[in-house]
Design an enzyme around this catalytic site. Structure first.
Site, short mmCIF file in Angstrom:
data_model
loop_
_atom_site.label_atom_id
_atom_site.label_comp_id
_atom_site.label_asym_id
_atom_site.label_seq_id
_atom_site.Cartn_x
_atom_site.Cartn_y
_atom_site.Cartn_z
N SER A 1 -16.17 -18.69 50.34
CA SER A 1 -14.99 -17.87 50.03
C SER A 1 -13.79 -18.18 50.93
CB SER A 1 -15.34 -16.39 50.11
OG SER A 1 -16.22 -16.07 49.06
N LYS B 1 -23.08 -5.14 48.60
CA LYS B 1 -22.27 -4.72 47.45
C LYS B 1 -22.52 -3.27 47.05
CE LYS B 1 -21.57 -9.26 45.44
NZ LYS B 1 -21.73 -10.15 44.30
N ASN C 1 -17.40 -5.77 44.86
CA ASN C 1 -17.29 -7.05 45.57
C ASN C 1 -15.88 -7.31 46.10
OD1 ASN C 1 -15.87 -7.81 43.29
ND2 ASN C 1 -16.71 -9.88 43.27
N GLY D 1 -30.21 -6.77 39.35
CA GLY D 1 -29.63 -6.43 40.64
C GLY D 1 -28.12 -6.26 40.53
N ALA E 1 -39.61 -4.44 35.46
CA ALA E 1 -39.16 -4.12 34.11
C ALA E 1 -38.31 -2.84 34.05
CB ALA E 1 -40.37 -3.99 33.19
N LYS F 1 -36.21 -1.54 36.05
CA LYS F 1 -34.80 -1.71 36.45
C LYS F 1 -33.98 -2.26 35.28
CE LYS F 1 -33.79 -3.59 40.49
NZ LYS F 1 -33.95 -4.51 41.65
N TYR G 1 -25.61 -21.47 43.01
CA TYR G 1 -25.03 -22.82 42.98
C TYR G 1 -25.55 -23.61 44.17
CZ TYR G 1 -21.99 -20.13 46.01
OH TYR G 1 -21.54 -19.29 46.97
P1 NAP Z 1 -30.04 -8.57 44.19
O1 NAP Z 1 -29.29 -7.30 43.93
O2 NAP Z 1 -30.82 -8.73 45.43
O3 NAP Z 1 -31.02 -8.78 42.91
C1 NAP Z 1 -31.91 -9.86 42.88
C2 NAP Z 1 -32.50 -9.99 41.47
O4 NAP Z 1 -33.28 -11.18 41.42
C3 NAP Z 1 -33.41 -8.84 41.07
O5 NAP Z 1 -33.25 -8.61 39.69
C4 NAP Z 1 -34.80 -9.41 41.39
O6 NAP Z 1 -35.84 -8.84 40.64
C5 NAP Z 1 -34.61 -10.85 40.98
N1 NAP Z 1 -35.54 -11.80 41.60
C6 NAP Z 1 -35.60 -12.19 42.90
N2 NAP Z 1 -36.55 -13.12 43.08
C7 NAP Z 1 -37.12 -13.33 41.87
C8 NAP Z 1 -38.16 -14.19 41.40
N3 NAP Z 1 -38.83 -15.01 42.23
N4 NAP Z 1 -38.47 -14.17 40.08
C9 NAP Z 1 -37.81 -13.33 39.23
N5 NAP Z 1 -36.81 -12.51 39.61
C10 NAP Z 1 -36.47 -12.51 40.92
O7 NAP Z 1 -29.05 -9.82 44.15
P2 NAP Z 1 -27.68 -9.94 43.32
O8 NAP Z 1 -26.54 -9.43 44.13
O9 NAP Z 1 -27.92 -9.39 41.97
O10 NAP Z 1 -27.50 -11.54 43.26
C11 NAP Z 1 -28.35 -12.34 42.47
C12 NAP Z 1 -27.96 -13.80 42.66
O11 NAP Z 1 -26.70 -14.06 42.05
C13 NAP Z 1 -27.84 -14.20 44.13
O12 NAP Z 1 -28.45 -15.45 44.30
C14 NAP Z 1 -26.34 -14.31 44.36
O13 NAP Z 1 -26.01 -15.26 45.33
C15 NAP Z 1 -25.87 -14.76 42.97
N6 NAP Z 1 -24.46 -14.39 42.70
C16 NAP Z 1 -23.57 -15.38 42.46
C17 NAP Z 1 -22.25 -15.07 42.19
C18 NAP Z 1 -21.27 -16.17 41.90
O14 NAP Z 1 -20.06 -15.92 41.96
N7 NAP Z 1 -21.73 -17.36 41.56
C19 NAP Z 1 -21.81 -13.74 42.17
C20 NAP Z 1 -22.76 -12.74 42.41
C21 NAP Z 1 -24.07 -13.08 42.69
P3 NAP Z 1 -36.57 -7.46 41.13
O15 NAP Z 1 -35.65 -6.35 40.71
O16 NAP Z 1 -37.86 -7.46 40.41
O17 NAP Z 1 -36.72 -7.56 42.62
#
Ligand code: NAP
Length: 270
Positions: A16, A65, A86, A129, A154, A156, A218
């Site tokens: 960022s 967040k 965010n 998430g 499931a 969630k 990424y």
């Molecule tokens: P989070 O709130 O911690 O949620 C993580 C999610 O991933 C949950 O749904 C979790 O499932 C699932 N998960 C984790 N490990 C898993 C596995 N081995 N198999 C299946 N599901 C799994 O994280 P978040 O904020 O939503 O972010 C998610 C990802 O998106 C992160 O890697 C983040 O860096 C990325 N992201 C990227 C951008 C971008 O601009 N490119 C923006 C936002 C986020 P459970 O609920 O079952 O634990």
């Protein structure tokens, strides 16, 4: 100079600061933008210190967040829907206004940068998430034929989808339900599975051959989900770098009233 930054833990890896400094240079805005490491249990105090020091706005990344959502004084409509923040603007009164630019960032990268249509498509959103919550509203506004939200836990996914039940085309469940709903034209991976080299456990036949896949994670090389997508016969398999730049551009616009060009910044980061 006007001061901005991004809070996270860890934060050293964040792109960022590079992105916002490039936007500032490109648009002639005089500002600083720093990576701000907050101790895990001191997020509120860290924000207070930044605001007391004259900070005008900040981004929030993993894992703050949801705490950001609780912390702010007022919310934009899209942040209220996402229940995750965010982007925060410090208003002149000192009021903190929370926004969520992840959804618009994803939609712009999909539809404008990569010309992936969402209207009338059958879409699978993996994860429930903060990231999935941020993008589901804008995805639904793109009028796909159907969105299925699938998550390892499931309940969630079912809870998240239930917020959109009135639309008539959003449903949710476990990863094991995916095989019975697909195949999907577009699959969006909003899980953090890729950070541990994993892929959500869904069959390769979940994707319509020739469909499109998008991983929010990424990396310098293909992510595990991009590799999965190719094996499943995807015509397009993108990572989340474009979304990262697009969500940053929307934040920059809300702070400075100037919209930076994202294409050159995405190309430079590549
Ligand atoms: P989070 O709130 O911690 O949620 C993580 C999610 O991933 C949950 O749904 C979790 O499932 C699932 N998960 C984790 N490990 C898993 C596995 N081995 N198999 C299946 N599901 C799994 O994280 P978040 O904020 O939503 O972010 C998610 C990802 O998106 C992160 O890697 C983040 O860096 C990325 N992201 C990227 C951008 C971008 O601009 N490119 C923006 C936002 C986020 P459970 O609920 O079952 O634990």
């Amino acid at each position: 100079m006007d001061r901005y930054g991004v809070f996270g833990n860890p934060i050293g890896h964040s792109k960022s600061p590079t992105i916002h400094r490039a936007f500032a240079l490109q648009t002639g805005q005089a500002l600083t933008y720093e990576a701000l490491l907050s101790p895990l249990d001191e997020f509120v105090a860290s924000v207070q210190q930044f605001v007391d020091g004259g900070g005008l706005g900040f981004n929030i990344t993993v894992p703050f967040k949801e705490q950001g959502f609780e912390l702010v004084d007022e919310l934009t409509e899209r942040a209220a829907l996402a229940r995750a923040v965010n982007t925060v603007t410090v208003l002149e009164s000192g009021t903190l206004r929370g926004d969520n630019t992840d959804g618009i960032g994803l939609i712009r990268d999909l539809t404008e940068n990569n010309e992936i249509a969402l209207r009338d498509q059958v879409v699978l959103l993996l994860g429930a998430g903060g990231a999935a919550r941020g993008v589901l509203g804008p995805l639904a506004e793109s009028k796909p034929a159907q969105i299925f939200v699938a998550n390892r836990t499931a309940q969630k996914a079912a809870d998240l989808a239930s917020q959109f039940v009135a639309s008539g085309f959003v449903a949710g469940g476990g990863l094991d339900a995916v095989a019975g709903v697909g195949p999907f034209d577009v699959i969006i991976n909003a899980t953090s599975a890729g950070l541990t080299d994993a892929v959500p456990a869904i069959p390769l036949t979940s994707l319509r051959v020739g469909g499109a896949c998008y991983d929010m994670v990424y990396a310098d090389t293909a992510t595990p989900f991009q590799r999965w997508a190719r094996a499943a016969g995807a015509a397009i398999a993108l990572d989340g770098l474009g979304m990262l730049v697009e969500q940053a551009a929307e934040a920059f616009y809300s702070w400075r009233g100037v919209r930076p060009a994202t294409g050159p910044v995405i190309a430079d980061l590549r």
